[in-house]
Design a protein around this motif. Structure first.
Motif, short mmCIF file in Angstrom:
data_model
loop_
_atom_site.label_atom_id
_atom_site.label_comp_id
_atom_site.label_asym_id
_atom_site.label_seq_id
_atom_site.Cartn_x
_atom_site.Cartn_y
_atom_site.Cartn_z
N PRO A 1 -4.74 -15.06 3.02
CA PRO A 1 -3.53 -15.88 3.08
C PRO A 1 -2.30 -15.07 2.71
N SER A 2 -1.15 -15.48 3.23
CA SER A 2 0.10 -14.76 3.00
C SER A 2 0.41 -14.67 1.51
N LEU A 3 0.66 -13.46 1.03
CA LEU A 3 1.07 -13.27 -0.36
C LEU A 3 2.42 -13.91 -0.64
N ARG A 4 3.32 -13.82 0.31
CA ARG A 4 4.69 -14.31 0.10
C ARG A 4 4.72 -15.83 -0.04
N LYS A 5 3.77 -16.52 0.61
CA LYS A 5 3.71 -17.98 0.47
C LYS A 5 3.12 -18.39 -0.87
N ILE A 6 2.33 -17.50 -1.45
CA ILE A 6 1.71 -17.80 -2.75
C ILE A 6 2.63 -17.40 -3.89
N ARG B 1 7.81 -6.06 2.54
CA ARG B 1 7.26 -4.70 2.56
C ARG B 1 5.95 -4.63 1.77
N THR B 2 5.95 -5.19 0.57
CA THR B 2 4.74 -5.12 -0.26
C THR B 2 3.59 -5.88 0.40
N GLU B 3 3.86 -7.05 0.94
CA GLU B 3 2.80 -7.79 1.62
C GLU B 3 2.23 -6.98 2.78
N GLN B 4 3.09 -6.34 3.54
CA GLN B 4 2.63 -5.54 4.67
C GLN B 4 1.76 -4.38 4.20
N VAL B 5 2.16 -3.73 3.11
CA VAL B 5 1.39 -2.60 2.59
C VAL B 5 0.01 -3.06 2.10
N ILE B 6 -0.04 -4.16 1.36
CA ILE B 6 -1.32 -4.66 0.85
C ILE B 6 -2.24 -5.06 1.99
N PHE B 7 -1.69 -5.72 3.00
CA PHE B 7 -2.51 -6.15 4.13
C PHE B 7 -3.05 -4.97 4.93
N ARG C 1 4.06 6.31 -0.11
CA ARG C 1 5.31 6.48 0.66
C ARG C 1 5.71 5.16 1.32
N ALA C 2 4.73 4.39 1.76
CA ALA C 2 5.05 3.10 2.39
C ALA C 2 5.64 2.13 1.37
N LEU C 3 5.17 2.21 0.14
CA LEU C 3 5.71 1.33 -0.91
C LEU C 3 7.07 1.79 -1.41
N LEU C 4 7.26 3.09 -1.47
CA LEU C 4 8.47 3.66 -2.05
C LEU C 4 9.20 4.51 -1.02
N PRO C 5 10.02 3.90 -0.16
CA PRO C 5 10.79 4.71 0.77
C PRO C 5 11.79 5.57 0.00
N PRO C 6 12.37 6.59 0.62
CA PRO C 6 13.30 7.48 -0.08
C PRO C 6 14.42 6.70 -0.78
#
Length: 299
Positions: A249-254, A261-267, A286-291
């Motif tokens: 289930p969607s993290l953002r809805k919970i 971004r974080t939801e996308q990385v975890i999924f 790198r996906a979690l922490l862009p420059p």
């Protein structure tokens, strides 16, 4: 023969003398103690492998091999989020591993307390923990012979008073390209089903690698952000005719503190197919922490 060491016992190894202060944990085939290193005046953790043939169901050789395997691989490591190994010895037919004692709480304990308060952990705090674990995994996975932990879960992550997240319990780890016999230390290295990737099960016919730890990390931090577990990988692999939940289930809805971004990385970390996950801990970081993005660590 004593099956388990008693409080007050003094054990002697090649690198020190250790007085057992208290039992920290006990399982079917061993125990962990807090002890005082009388030689170096410090507190240590002692892992005891109970090798009684009845208590250990005839698996003495496997248990001993697993502990020696853990000692040999972990002793050369040096990373702020990985406990140091100090000593290893045998006594009264049991095996002992002496390591740095980690003060603090497991992330599971922190999560359970938060849920009792009917709250959810907030993203900035959880990401501070996640970045530290990714750094530790990058260190393990990029060694000349990469080390795969294979049992990442909230119970094996300890938050210390100074804000470090320590990765503990390497009993199921695998050193890539190492040959092990059927009676070696890793024959039952399934891990914890709620966090294990599908390739970690013997019946899958697949092998584990760094991406297996990425999956377990994704499942762990999904749980920390959502307060509930994602669907198990074994259930997500079931035939379509079987009615099971396949997509987390969607993290953002919970949890409204979670960013897109974080939801996308975890999924992505939770993809069933390893080819669709992040291929390394560094890539996930790198996906979690862009420059130019900075996350405060929780102190």
């Amino acid at each position: 023969m004593e099956l388990f060491t008693t409080v007050g016992t003094t054990l002697e190894g090649p690198n020190g003398r250790y007085r057992v202060i208290k039992e920290v944990a006990r399982g079917g085939m061993g125990a962990v103690y807090r002890a005082e290193d009388l030689t170096h005046q410090r507190y240590v953790a002692i892992k005891e492998a109970c090798l009684d043939p009845v208590a250990c169901e005839g698996k003495r050789d496997q248990i001993r091999a697993r502990l020696l395997h853990e000692m040999r691989i972990l002793k050369p490591l040096s990373h702020p989020c990985i406990p140091r190994i100090f000593d290893q010895f045998s006594s009264h037919n049991n095996e002992y591993l002496v390591m740095e004692f980690i003060e603090g709480q497991t992330l599971m304990q922190i999560q359970q307390r938060t849920l009792r308060q009917k709250r959810l952990l907030e993203e900035p705090r959880v990401l501070g923990w996640l970045i530290q674990v990714l750094d530790a995994l990058d260190y393990l996975h990029t060694r000349p012979q990469p080390i795969i932990h294979r049992d990442i879960k909230p119970e094996n992550l300890i938050l210390t008073p100074d804000g470090r997240v320590m990765l503990v319990d390497f009993g199921l780890m695998k050193q890539v390209e190492e040959q092990l016999s059927e009676t070696g230390p890793l024959t039952e290295a399934t891990g914890t089903v709620e966090y294990a990737p599908p390739e970690q099960y013997a019946q899958s016919g697949a092998s584990t690698d760094a991406r297996s730890d990425i999956y377990s990390l994704g499942a762990t931090f999904y749980y920390l952000l959502a307060g509930r577990l994602p669907p198990r990988s074994v259930d997500r692999m079931m035939p379509l005719s079987i009615d099971v939940t396949r997509k987390p289930p969607s993290l953002r809805k919970i949890n409204p503190t979670v960013s897109a971004r974080t939801e996308q990385v975890i999924f992505k970390a939770l993809e069933v197919d390893p080819e669709h996950r992040y291929q390394s801990a560094a890539q996930m970081r790198r996906a979690l922490l862009p420059p130019r993005r900075f996350i405060l660590l929780p102190f």
